[in-house]
Design a protein around this motif. Structure first.
Motif: not given
Length: 112
Positions: A68-85
């Motif tokens: 989720k991003l703030n209005e200015d585009g900085t990350i407010k909350k990130a969900v953790r993932t260990s792998c992406a393909v």
């Protein structure tokens, strides 16, 4: 994500790697489960898929759009993932060419 070519999490990634549909795998260094990392690395080796090691699972989650991003585009909350393909890179762009060149130069395992 736009082209439907991104899989996140162990179940989706393992299925894509097992079907040999994966073209690139990103794995978080801070993944605490060694069996998880061994499984993903073994599937990547079997399918000859490049692995990029990412410092943290939160960073990888943000790269995958799980933030989720703030209005200015900085990350407010990130969900953790260990792998992406990545199964589909989408359209040919300059950025894709740079990525593929990078992977060819660092074929033994890249870190970002």
């Amino acid at each position: 994500m736009i082209h439907g070519g991104l899989k996140k999490g162990l179940h989706e990634c393992a299925k894509a790697l097992d079907r040999r549909a994966a073209r690139l795998c990103c794995l978080a260094k801070d993944c605490e489960n060694d069996e998880y990392k061994k499984l993903i690395k073994a599937l990547c080796a079997e399918g000859e898929v490049h692995v990029i090691m990412v410092e943290s699972g939160k960073d990888l989650g943000a790269y995958c759009g799980l933030a989720k991003l703030n209005e200015d585009g900085t990350i407010k909350k990130a969900v953790r993932t260990s792998c992406a393909v990545v199964t589909d890179f989408g359209e040919e762009t300059r950025a894709l060419s740079v990525l593929l060149d990078f992977l060819q130069k660092h074929a033994d395992g890249a870190e970002i």
